[in-house]
Design a protein around this motif. Structure first.
Motif, PDB file in Angstrom:
ATOM      1  N   HIS A 253     -47.427  -5.799  36.057  1.00  0.00           N
ATOM      2  CA  HIS A 253     -47.712  -7.239  36.874  1.00  0.00           C
ATOM      3  C   HIS A 253     -46.562  -8.087  36.439  1.00  0.00           C
ATOM      4  O   HIS A 253     -46.495  -8.380  35.328  1.00  0.00           O
ATOM      5  CB  HIS A 253     -49.115  -7.870  36.295  1.00  0.00           C
TER       6      HIS A 253
ATOM      7  N   ASN B 128     -53.260 -12.705  36.466  1.00  0.00           N
ATOM      8  CA  ASN B 128     -52.589 -13.461  37.645  1.00  0.00           C
ATOM      9  C   ASN B 128     -53.596 -14.487  38.134  1.00  0.00           C
ATOM     10  O   ASN B 128     -53.391 -14.812  39.181  1.00  0.00           O
ATOM     11  CB  ASN B 128     -52.170 -12.528  38.384  1.00  0.00           C
TER      12      ASN B 128
ATOM     13  N   TYR C 274     -49.290  -5.150  31.827  1.00  0.00           N
ATOM     14  CA  TYR C 274     -49.447  -3.850  32.400  1.00  0.00           C
ATOM     15  C   TYR C 274     -51.028  -3.563  32.367  1.00  0.00           C
ATOM     16  O   TYR C 274     -51.698  -3.920  31.479  1.00  0.00           O
ATOM     17  CB  TYR C 274     -48.748  -2.850  31.948  1.00  0.00           C
TER      18      TYR C 274
ATOM     19  N   ASN D 224     -44.022  -7.854  42.849  1.00  0.00           N
ATOM     20  CA  ASN D 224     -44.567  -8.375  41.600  1.00  0.00           C
ATOM     21  C   ASN D 224     -45.695  -7.605  40.981  1.00  0.00           C
ATOM     22  O   ASN D 224     -46.182  -7.794  39.731  1.00  0.00           O
ATOM     23  CB  ASN D 224     -45.260  -9.795  41.969  1.00  0.00           C
ATOM     24  N   VAL D 225     -46.110  -6.629  41.709  1.00  0.00           N
ATOM     25  CA  VAL D 225     -46.911  -5.279  41.179  1.00  0.00           C
ATOM     26  C   VAL D 225     -46.003  -4.272  41.428  1.00  0.00           C
ATOM     27  O   VAL D 225     -46.081  -3.790  42.518  1.00  0.00           O
ATOM     28  CB  VAL D 225     -48.305  -5.422  41.926  1.00  0.00           C
TER      29      VAL D 225
ATOM     30  N   LYS E 262     -44.451 -11.546  36.663  1.00  0.00           N
ATOM     31  CA  LYS E 262     -44.328 -12.922  36.793  1.00  0.00           C
ATOM     32  C   LYS E 262     -42.754 -13.218  36.798  1.00  0.00           C
ATOM     33  O   LYS E 262     -42.142 -13.265  35.568  1.00  0.00           O
ATOM     34  CB  LYS E 262     -44.982 -13.706  35.730  1.00  0.00           C
TER      35      LYS E 262
END
Length: 490
Positions: free
Chosen positions: A237, A289, A222, A174-175, A239
Protein backbone atom coordinates in the motif's frame (compact mmCIF):
# COMPACT_ATOMS: atom_id res chain seq x y z
CA UNK A 1 19.96 38.29 26.18
CA UNK A 2 19.14 35.09 24.29
CA UNK A 3 22.08 33.05 23.13
CA UNK A 4 21.85 31.30 19.78
CA UNK A 5 21.84 27.54 19.94
CA UNK A 6 24.82 26.11 18.09
CA UNK A 7 23.69 23.62 15.42
CA UNK A 8 24.95 20.07 15.72
CA UNK A 9 27.27 18.46 13.16
CA UNK A 10 24.38 16.34 11.89
CA UNK A 11 22.16 19.38 11.38
CA UNK A 12 24.94 21.17 9.50
CA UNK A 13 25.50 18.07 7.38
CA UNK A 14 21.78 17.85 6.55
CA UNK A 15 21.77 21.49 5.50
CA UNK A 16 24.84 21.03 3.30
CA UNK A 17 23.37 17.84 1.85
CA UNK A 18 20.18 19.65 0.92
CA UNK A 19 22.14 22.50 -0.65
CA UNK A 20 24.40 20.28 -2.77
CA UNK A 21 21.75 17.83 -3.96
CA UNK A 22 18.76 20.16 -4.12
CA UNK A 23 18.29 20.13 -7.90
CA UNK A 24 19.66 16.66 -8.65
CA UNK A 25 17.11 14.33 -10.26
CA UNK A 26 17.61 10.75 -11.41
CA UNK A 27 15.80 10.05 -14.70
CA UNK A 28 15.98 6.61 -16.30
CA UNK A 29 14.02 4.19 -18.44
CA UNK A 30 11.62 1.91 -16.54
CA UNK A 31 13.38 -1.11 -17.97
CA UNK A 32 16.64 -0.12 -16.31
CA UNK A 33 15.48 -1.33 -12.89
CA UNK A 34 15.45 -4.90 -14.23
CA UNK A 35 19.23 -4.93 -14.43
CA UNK A 36 21.09 -7.15 -11.96
CA UNK A 37 23.20 -4.92 -9.70
CA UNK A 38 24.05 -7.59 -7.13
CA UNK A 39 27.78 -7.05 -7.74
CA UNK A 40 27.64 -3.49 -6.42
CA UNK A 41 27.59 -2.07 -2.90
CA UNK A 42 25.10 0.53 -1.70
CA UNK A 43 27.81 3.20 -2.02
CA UNK A 44 28.51 2.13 -5.62
CA UNK A 45 24.84 2.58 -6.45
CA UNK A 46 24.63 5.99 -4.75
CA UNK A 47 27.63 7.31 -6.69
CA UNK A 48 26.22 5.90 -9.93
CA UNK A 49 22.87 7.60 -9.28
CA UNK A 50 24.74 10.86 -8.60
CA UNK A 51 26.38 10.54 -12.02
CA UNK A 52 23.01 9.82 -13.66
CA UNK A 53 21.56 12.93 -12.01
CA UNK A 54 24.00 15.01 -14.11
CA UNK A 55 22.46 13.77 -17.37
CA UNK A 56 19.80 15.71 -19.24
CA UNK A 57 17.37 12.98 -20.32
CA UNK A 58 16.09 15.16 -23.18
CA UNK A 59 19.46 15.25 -24.94
CA UNK A 60 20.10 13.00 -27.92
CA UNK A 61 23.79 12.42 -27.17
CA UNK A 62 25.89 12.05 -24.05
CA UNK A 63 28.32 14.85 -23.21
CA UNK A 64 32.02 14.04 -23.42
CA UNK A 65 32.29 14.14 -19.63
CA UNK A 66 30.04 14.61 -16.63
CA UNK A 67 31.41 16.28 -13.55
CA UNK A 68 30.87 15.22 -9.95
CA UNK A 69 32.68 16.54 -6.88
CA UNK A 70 33.98 14.97 -3.69
CA UNK A 71 31.66 17.28 -1.73
CA UNK A 72 28.69 15.78 -3.56
CA UNK A 73 29.99 12.28 -2.86
CA UNK A 74 30.22 13.10 0.87
CA UNK A 75 26.64 14.41 0.70
CA UNK A 76 25.53 10.90 -0.35
CA UNK A 77 26.06 9.97 3.30
CA UNK A 78 29.09 7.87 2.43
CA UNK A 79 31.14 7.81 5.59
CA UNK A 80 34.53 6.76 4.27
CA UNK A 81 37.78 7.80 5.92
CA UNK A 82 39.58 7.50 2.59
CA UNK A 83 37.00 9.03 0.29
CA UNK A 84 39.38 9.51 -2.65
CA UNK A 85 40.60 5.91 -2.77
CA UNK A 86 37.11 4.52 -2.11
CA UNK A 87 35.66 6.62 -4.93
CA UNK A 88 38.32 5.29 -7.30
CA UNK A 89 37.45 1.72 -6.33
CA UNK A 90 33.75 2.39 -6.91
CA UNK A 91 34.35 3.94 -10.34
CA UNK A 92 36.53 0.98 -11.33
CA UNK A 93 33.77 -1.43 -10.36
CA UNK A 94 31.21 0.63 -12.27
CA UNK A 95 33.49 0.62 -15.31
CA UNK A 96 34.41 -3.07 -15.26
CA UNK A 97 31.20 -4.82 -14.16
CA UNK A 98 28.33 -5.05 -16.60
CA UNK A 99 24.65 -5.04 -15.64
CA UNK A 100 22.84 -8.12 -16.90
CA UNK A 101 19.33 -7.80 -18.34
CA UNK A 102 17.11 -10.83 -18.77
CA UNK A 103 15.07 -10.10 -21.90
CA UNK A 104 13.20 -13.40 -21.77
CA UNK A 105 14.62 -15.07 -24.87
CA UNK A 106 18.10 -13.68 -24.33
CA UNK A 107 20.46 -11.99 -21.89
CA UNK A 108 22.05 -8.62 -22.50
CA UNK A 109 25.07 -7.21 -20.70
CA UNK A 110 25.36 -3.43 -20.56
CA UNK A 111 28.41 -1.38 -19.62
CA UNK A 112 27.83 1.62 -17.38
CA UNK A 113 30.72 4.09 -17.49
CA UNK A 114 33.93 4.07 -19.47
CA UNK A 115 37.22 3.33 -17.77
CA UNK A 116 38.72 6.74 -18.56
CA UNK A 117 37.40 8.86 -15.69
CA UNK A 118 39.64 11.69 -14.57
CA UNK A 119 40.47 13.15 -11.16
CA UNK A 120 41.57 16.71 -11.82
CA UNK A 121 44.57 17.75 -9.74
CA UNK A 122 44.17 20.41 -7.06
CA UNK A 123 40.39 20.35 -7.41
CA UNK A 124 37.53 18.30 -5.98
CA UNK A 125 36.27 17.40 -9.45
CA UNK A 126 35.94 13.97 -11.03
CA UNK A 127 35.13 13.72 -14.76
CA UNK A 128 33.22 10.66 -15.95
CA UNK A 129 32.16 9.40 -19.38
CA UNK A 130 29.18 7.09 -19.96
CA UNK A 131 29.40 3.93 -22.00
CA UNK A 132 27.37 4.19 -25.21
CA UNK A 133 25.36 1.13 -24.10
CA UNK A 134 23.63 3.38 -21.59
CA UNK A 135 22.13 5.84 -24.06
CA UNK A 136 18.79 4.05 -24.51
CA UNK A 137 18.27 4.01 -20.73
CA UNK A 138 19.24 7.60 -19.86
CA UNK A 139 18.92 10.00 -22.83
CA UNK A 140 16.37 10.93 -25.47
CA UNK A 141 13.67 9.55 -23.22
CA UNK A 142 10.12 10.20 -24.40
CA UNK A 143 8.03 7.51 -22.66
CA UNK A 144 8.25 4.63 -20.18
CA UNK A 145 10.67 6.45 -17.88
CA UNK A 146 10.52 7.62 -14.28
CA UNK A 147 12.31 10.17 -12.18
CA UNK A 148 12.99 10.93 -8.54
CA UNK A 149 14.99 13.37 -6.41
CA UNK A 150 18.46 12.06 -5.62
CA UNK A 151 18.23 13.32 -2.04
CA UNK A 152 15.37 10.87 -1.48
CA UNK A 153 17.73 7.86 -1.49
CA UNK A 154 21.02 9.18 -0.12
CA UNK A 155 20.34 8.09 3.47
CA UNK A 156 19.52 4.48 2.56
CA UNK A 157 22.01 1.99 4.04
CA UNK A 158 20.79 -1.13 2.27
CA UNK A 159 21.34 -1.54 -1.49
CA UNK A 160 18.13 -3.53 -1.88
CA UNK A 161 16.25 -0.47 -0.58
CA UNK A 162 17.44 1.55 -3.58
CA UNK A 163 16.36 -1.20 -5.98
CA UNK A 164 12.90 -1.55 -4.45
CA UNK A 165 12.46 2.23 -4.15
CA UNK A 166 13.13 2.58 -7.88
CA UNK A 167 10.68 -0.21 -8.68
CA UNK A 168 7.90 1.55 -6.73
CA UNK A 169 8.79 4.87 -8.40
CA UNK A 170 8.50 3.22 -11.83
CA UNK A 171 4.94 2.14 -11.03
CA UNK A 172 1.90 4.42 -10.96
CA UNK A 173 -0.26 2.20 -8.75
CA UNK A 174 -0.89 2.83 -5.07
CA UNK A 175 -1.73 -0.83 -4.40
CA UNK A 176 0.76 -3.33 -5.84
CA UNK A 177 0.38 -7.09 -5.45
CA UNK A 178 3.52 -9.16 -6.03
CA UNK A 179 4.52 -12.79 -5.61
CA UNK A 180 7.32 -13.41 -3.12
CA UNK A 181 9.53 -14.75 -5.91
CA UNK A 182 8.82 -11.68 -8.04
CA UNK A 183 10.01 -9.43 -5.21
CA UNK A 184 13.18 -11.50 -4.87
CA UNK A 185 13.74 -11.12 -8.60
CA UNK A 186 13.39 -7.33 -8.36
CA UNK A 187 15.93 -7.31 -5.53
CA UNK A 188 18.41 -9.67 -7.26
CA UNK A 189 17.79 -12.30 -4.59
CA UNK A 190 16.51 -15.22 -6.67
CA UNK A 191 17.10 -18.63 -5.08
CA UNK A 192 17.89 -16.98 -1.73
CA UNK A 193 15.94 -16.83 1.53
CA UNK A 194 14.07 -20.10 1.15
CA UNK A 195 12.19 -19.35 4.40
CA UNK A 196 9.74 -16.49 4.01
CA UNK A 197 10.04 -15.45 7.67
CA UNK A 198 13.77 -14.82 7.18
CA UNK A 199 13.13 -12.88 3.98
CA UNK A 200 10.49 -10.77 5.71
CA UNK A 201 12.61 -9.85 8.76
CA UNK A 202 16.05 -9.64 7.09
CA UNK A 203 15.06 -7.94 3.84
CA UNK A 204 11.47 -6.77 3.39
CA UNK A 205 10.95 -5.03 6.73
CA UNK A 206 14.39 -3.39 6.59
CA UNK A 207 13.64 -2.03 3.12
CA UNK A 208 10.26 -0.60 4.09
CA UNK A 209 11.58 0.87 7.33
CA UNK A 210 14.39 2.64 5.46
CA UNK A 211 12.02 4.00 2.81
CA UNK A 212 9.46 5.17 5.38
CA UNK A 213 12.09 6.80 7.59
CA UNK A 214 14.44 8.32 4.99
CA UNK A 215 12.36 9.03 1.90
CA UNK A 216 10.46 12.31 1.66
CA UNK A 217 8.10 11.09 -1.05
CA UNK A 218 7.03 7.52 -0.22
CA UNK A 219 5.35 5.75 2.67
CA UNK A 220 4.74 2.02 2.19
CA UNK A 221 2.90 -0.51 4.32
CA UNK A 222 2.08 -4.09 3.40
CA UNK A 223 -0.26 -7.00 4.01
CA UNK A 224 0.30 -10.69 3.38
CA UNK A 225 -1.88 -12.99 1.30
CA UNK A 226 -1.76 -16.72 1.93
CA UNK A 227 -2.46 -19.60 -0.39
CA UNK A 228 -3.22 -22.37 2.06
CA UNK A 229 -0.80 -22.11 4.99
CA UNK A 230 1.93 -20.37 2.97
CA UNK A 231 2.37 -16.65 2.28
CA UNK A 232 2.48 -16.38 -1.51
CA UNK A 233 1.80 -12.69 -2.16
CA UNK A 234 2.64 -9.32 -0.63
CA UNK A 235 0.24 -6.46 -1.18
CA UNK A 236 2.02 -3.10 -0.90
CA UNK A 237 0.00 0.00 0.00
CA UNK A 238 1.88 3.00 -1.33
CA UNK A 239 1.36 6.57 -0.17
CA UNK A 240 2.97 8.95 -2.64
CA UNK A 241 3.80 12.30 -1.09
CA UNK A 242 3.80 14.88 -3.84
CA UNK A 243 5.41 17.77 -1.97
CA UNK A 244 9.07 17.30 -1.09
CA UNK A 245 9.49 19.60 1.88
CA UNK A 246 13.27 19.64 1.57
CA UNK A 247 13.44 20.44 -2.13
CA UNK A 248 10.45 22.62 -2.97
CA UNK A 249 9.30 25.88 -1.59
CA UNK A 250 5.89 25.63 0.04
CA UNK A 251 4.17 28.88 0.89
CA UNK A 252 1.93 27.35 3.54
CA UNK A 253 3.10 28.38 6.98
CA UNK A 254 2.16 24.91 8.23
CA UNK A 255 4.06 23.01 5.51
CA UNK A 256 6.79 21.98 7.96
CA UNK A 257 4.21 19.80 9.76
CA UNK A 258 3.15 17.86 6.63
CA UNK A 259 4.05 14.19 7.02
CA UNK A 260 4.56 14.42 10.79
CA UNK A 261 2.79 12.04 13.15
CA UNK A 262 0.17 12.89 15.74
CA UNK A 263 -2.43 11.20 17.93
CA UNK A 264 -6.10 12.00 17.38
CA UNK A 265 -9.04 10.21 19.02
CA UNK A 266 -6.75 7.43 20.27
CA UNK A 267 -5.31 6.66 16.82
CA UNK A 268 -2.02 7.64 15.20
CA UNK A 269 -2.07 9.75 12.01
CA UNK A 270 0.24 11.68 9.74
CA UNK A 271 -0.69 15.16 8.60
CA UNK A 272 -1.68 14.92 4.94
CA UNK A 273 -2.69 18.52 4.15
CA UNK A 274 -3.73 21.83 5.67
CA UNK A 275 -6.17 23.84 3.54
CA UNK A 276 -6.25 27.32 5.06
CA UNK A 277 -8.71 28.53 2.40
CA UNK A 278 -11.40 26.05 3.46
CA UNK A 279 -10.10 25.66 7.05
CA UNK A 280 -9.66 21.88 6.76
CA UNK A 281 -6.99 19.65 8.33
CA UNK A 282 -6.62 16.29 6.55
CA UNK A 283 -5.12 13.39 8.53
CA UNK A 284 -4.17 9.96 7.18
CA UNK A 285 -4.26 7.03 9.59
CA UNK A 286 -0.86 5.49 10.09
CA UNK A 287 -0.42 2.07 8.46
CA UNK A 288 -3.86 2.33 6.85
CA UNK A 289 -5.50 4.18 3.98
CA UNK A 290 -8.15 5.92 6.09
CA UNK A 291 -8.48 9.70 6.04
CA UNK A 292 -10.03 12.01 8.61
CA UNK A 293 -11.01 15.62 7.90
CA UNK A 294 -11.10 18.16 10.73
CA UNK A 295 -13.15 21.19 9.70
CA UNK A 296 -12.79 24.43 11.70
CA UNK A 297 -14.70 27.72 11.55
CA UNK A 298 -11.67 29.88 10.83
CA UNK A 299 -7.89 29.91 10.61
CA UNK A 300 -7.57 30.50 14.35
CA UNK A 301 -9.31 27.15 14.83
CA UNK A 302 -6.83 25.53 12.43
CA UNK A 303 -3.93 27.01 14.37
CA UNK A 304 -5.20 25.91 17.80
CA UNK A 305 -5.97 22.39 16.56
CA UNK A 306 -2.52 21.99 15.01
CA UNK A 307 -0.94 23.33 18.17
CA UNK A 308 -2.80 20.67 20.17
CA UNK A 309 -2.00 17.84 17.73
CA UNK A 310 1.68 18.74 17.44
CA UNK A 311 2.54 20.05 20.90
CA UNK A 312 6.29 19.56 20.50
CA UNK A 313 6.64 20.43 16.82
CA UNK A 314 4.31 23.43 16.46
CA UNK A 315 6.05 26.77 15.88
CA UNK A 316 4.28 30.09 16.32
CA UNK A 317 3.94 31.82 12.97
CA UNK A 318 5.87 34.87 14.17
CA UNK A 319 9.01 32.77 14.43
CA UNK A 320 8.58 31.61 10.83
CA UNK A 321 8.35 35.07 9.27
CA UNK A 322 10.91 35.85 6.60
CA UNK A 323 13.40 33.41 5.16
CA UNK A 324 14.15 31.33 8.23
CA UNK A 325 17.35 29.33 8.24
CA UNK A 326 16.57 25.61 7.90
CA UNK A 327 19.07 24.62 10.60
CA UNK A 328 17.48 26.98 13.10
CA UNK A 329 14.02 25.66 12.22
CA UNK A 330 15.12 22.10 12.84
CA UNK A 331 16.55 23.11 16.20
CA UNK A 332 13.12 24.36 17.26
CA UNK A 333 11.26 21.28 16.07
CA UNK A 334 11.52 18.25 18.34
CA UNK A 335 11.53 15.73 15.55
CA UNK A 336 10.30 12.21 16.30
CA UNK A 337 12.58 10.63 13.70
CA UNK A 338 15.68 12.33 15.09
CA UNK A 339 14.71 11.29 18.61
CA UNK A 340 14.45 7.66 17.53
CA UNK A 341 17.75 7.76 15.59
CA UNK A 342 19.57 9.22 18.60
CA UNK A 343 18.12 6.65 21.01
CA UNK A 344 19.02 3.76 18.69
CA UNK A 345 22.56 5.09 18.39
CA UNK A 346 22.94 5.45 22.16
CA UNK A 347 21.24 2.20 23.23
CA UNK A 348 22.19 -0.18 20.41
CA UNK A 349 22.86 -3.54 22.05
CA UNK A 350 21.48 -2.29 25.37
CA UNK A 351 18.26 -2.46 27.36
CA UNK A 352 15.79 0.27 26.43
CA UNK A 353 13.13 -0.19 29.10
CA UNK A 354 10.26 -2.31 30.38
CA UNK A 355 6.60 -1.92 31.32
CA UNK A 356 6.07 -0.58 27.78
CA UNK A 357 2.75 -0.53 25.86
CA UNK A 358 1.63 -4.00 24.81
CA UNK A 359 4.08 -5.84 27.06
CA UNK A 360 4.08 -7.04 30.65
CA UNK A 361 6.31 -5.34 33.19
CA UNK A 362 8.73 -8.25 33.29
CA UNK A 363 9.37 -8.03 29.53
CA UNK A 364 12.55 -6.02 28.97
CA UNK A 365 12.77 -4.36 25.55
CA UNK A 366 16.24 -3.87 24.06
CA UNK A 367 17.72 -2.55 20.81
CA UNK A 368 19.33 -5.31 18.78
CA UNK A 369 23.02 -4.69 18.14
CA UNK A 370 23.10 -5.87 14.52
CA UNK A 371 19.91 -4.32 13.12
CA UNK A 372 18.81 -1.56 15.50
CA UNK A 373 15.40 -3.24 15.78
CA UNK A 374 13.46 -3.47 19.03
CA UNK A 375 13.63 -6.94 20.55
CA UNK A 376 11.92 -8.54 23.53
CA UNK A 377 14.99 -9.61 25.52
CA UNK A 378 12.85 -11.84 27.72
CA UNK A 379 11.63 -13.99 24.80
CA UNK A 380 14.30 -13.19 22.19
CA UNK A 381 11.63 -12.23 19.61
CA UNK A 382 12.03 -9.21 17.32
CA UNK A 383 9.09 -6.86 17.83
CA UNK A 384 6.85 -6.26 14.82
CA UNK A 385 6.94 -2.86 13.18
CA UNK A 386 3.43 -1.84 14.23
CA UNK A 387 4.18 -2.69 17.88
CA UNK A 388 7.56 -0.96 17.67
CA UNK A 389 5.92 2.23 16.44
CA UNK A 390 3.60 2.28 19.46
CA UNK A 391 6.59 1.83 21.80
CA UNK A 392 8.58 4.58 20.07
CA UNK A 393 5.64 7.00 20.27
CA UNK A 394 5.25 6.23 23.96
CA UNK A 395 8.95 6.81 24.66
CA UNK A 396 8.89 10.00 22.57
CA UNK A 397 6.24 11.38 24.92
CA UNK A 398 7.95 9.92 28.03
CA UNK A 399 11.62 10.59 27.35
CA UNK A 400 12.55 10.20 31.03
CA UNK A 401 11.76 6.46 30.78
CA UNK A 402 14.34 5.77 28.05
CA UNK A 403 16.97 3.33 29.34
CA UNK A 404 15.25 2.80 32.68
CA UNK A 405 14.20 -0.63 33.87
CA UNK A 406 11.24 -0.25 36.22
CA UNK A 407 11.61 -2.94 38.82
CA UNK A 408 8.55 -4.14 40.64
CA UNK A 409 8.92 -3.12 44.27
CA UNK A 410 8.24 -6.38 46.09
CA UNK A 411 8.82 -4.73 49.45
CA UNK A 412 6.39 -1.82 49.06
CA UNK A 413 3.52 -3.53 50.85
CA UNK A 414 5.63 -3.99 54.00
CA UNK A 415 6.58 -0.32 54.48
CA UNK A 416 4.83 1.13 57.60
CA UNK A 417 3.81 -2.39 58.60
CA UNK A 418 3.43 -2.88 62.39
CA UNK A 419 4.93 -5.99 63.95
CA UNK A 420 6.15 -7.17 67.34
CA UNK A 421 9.43 -8.51 68.69
CA UNK A 422 9.70 -10.49 71.92
CA UNK A 423 13.01 -9.59 73.58
CA UNK A 424 14.50 -8.80 76.98
CA UNK A 425 14.07 -5.36 78.45
CA UNK A 426 16.64 -3.41 80.49
CA UNK A 427 15.72 -5.45 83.54
CA UNK A 428 16.33 -8.78 81.81
CA UNK A 429 12.67 -9.67 81.56
CA UNK A 430 10.99 -10.76 78.31
CA UNK A 431 8.82 -8.04 76.87
CA UNK A 432 6.95 -7.54 73.61
CA UNK A 433 8.11 -4.44 71.74
CA UNK A 434 6.07 -2.77 69.04
CA UNK A 435 7.95 -1.83 65.84
CA UNK A 436 7.13 -0.26 62.48
CA UNK A 437 8.97 -0.89 59.21
CA UNK A 438 10.27 2.49 57.99
CA UNK A 439 12.32 1.26 55.03
CA UNK A 440 13.68 -1.86 53.34
CA UNK A 441 16.99 -1.58 51.51
CA UNK A 442 18.46 -3.88 48.88
CA UNK A 443 21.93 -5.25 49.59
CA UNK A 444 24.08 -7.99 48.11
CA UNK A 445 25.22 -10.83 50.34
CA UNK A 446 28.65 -12.48 50.11
CA UNK A 447 27.56 -14.57 47.14
CA UNK A 448 26.34 -11.51 45.24
CA UNK A 449 22.65 -12.37 45.65
CA UNK A 450 20.19 -9.52 46.18
CA UNK A 451 18.65 -9.56 49.66
CA UNK A 452 16.97 -7.04 51.96
CA UNK A 453 17.78 -5.31 55.25
CA UNK A 454 14.96 -4.02 57.47
CA UNK A 455 15.00 -0.47 58.85
CA UNK A 456 12.64 -0.36 61.85
CA UNK A 457 11.41 2.17 64.41
CA UNK A 458 10.70 1.22 68.06
CA UNK A 459 7.22 2.66 68.62
CA UNK A 460 7.51 2.12 72.39
CA UNK A 461 10.31 4.68 72.36
CA UNK A 462 9.98 6.84 69.21
CA UNK A 463 12.99 8.94 70.23
CA UNK A 464 15.32 6.03 69.66
CA UNK A 465 17.32 5.95 66.43
CA UNK A 466 16.16 3.80 63.53
CA UNK A 467 17.42 0.23 63.96
CA UNK A 468 18.70 -2.03 61.20
CA UNK A 469 18.20 -5.78 61.14
CA UNK A 470 21.41 -7.73 61.71
CA UNK A 471 20.59 -10.31 59.05
CA UNK A 472 19.88 -9.96 55.33
CA UNK A 473 16.65 -11.64 54.26
CA UNK A 474 15.38 -12.98 50.97
CA UNK A 475 11.97 -11.67 49.86
CA UNK A 476 10.38 -14.94 51.02
CA UNK A 477 12.09 -14.75 54.43
CA UNK A 478 11.08 -11.11 54.74
CA UNK A 479 7.45 -11.94 54.04
CA UNK A 480 7.34 -14.80 56.55
CA UNK A 481 9.14 -12.81 59.25
CA UNK A 482 6.82 -9.79 59.11
CA UNK A 483 3.59 -11.75 58.68
CA UNK A 484 4.29 -14.13 61.57
CA UNK A 485 5.36 -11.38 63.95
CA UNK A 486 2.35 -9.29 62.98
CA UNK A 487 0.13 -12.02 64.47
CA UNK A 488 1.05 -10.84 67.97
CA UNK A 489 -1.03 -7.73 67.36
CA UNK A 490 -4.31 -8.45 69.18
Amino acid sequence: MDRKIKPTKQQLFNEEQKKLLKNRKVVQLNKFIKGDVSAFSVNDLKIFKLIISKVDSKESLFKDFYEITTDEIKALNINEKHLYSETRKTLKRLANIYITFDDGDSFREVGLIRNDFKFEKYTKKVLINFNRDMDEYLINLKKNFFMYDLIDIVNFKFKHTIKFYEYIKSQSLNVIKLKIETIKGILDLKNKYSRYTNFRTDVLEIILEEINESSNTLYISYTEERVGPKVEYIIFHVKRIKSDLFLKDNKSKYSYLIGKECEYLNKFYILEKVNTDKNIIILKELLANNFTNIVKDNEDGIKETLKELFKDEFIESSSLDGEQDEVQRLLKVKDFRKFREQVIKQYRGKQLGNNLPGFDKENIISIQEETGYLINSTTGVIIKKEESLIIWRYLYKNRDLVGKIQKEDLTKEYINKIFFINKKNEFGDNEIFKYMVTDIKEEKDDSGEIKYRLHIQNLNDPLQEIEKSKSLLSIEQLKIYIEENSKLDK
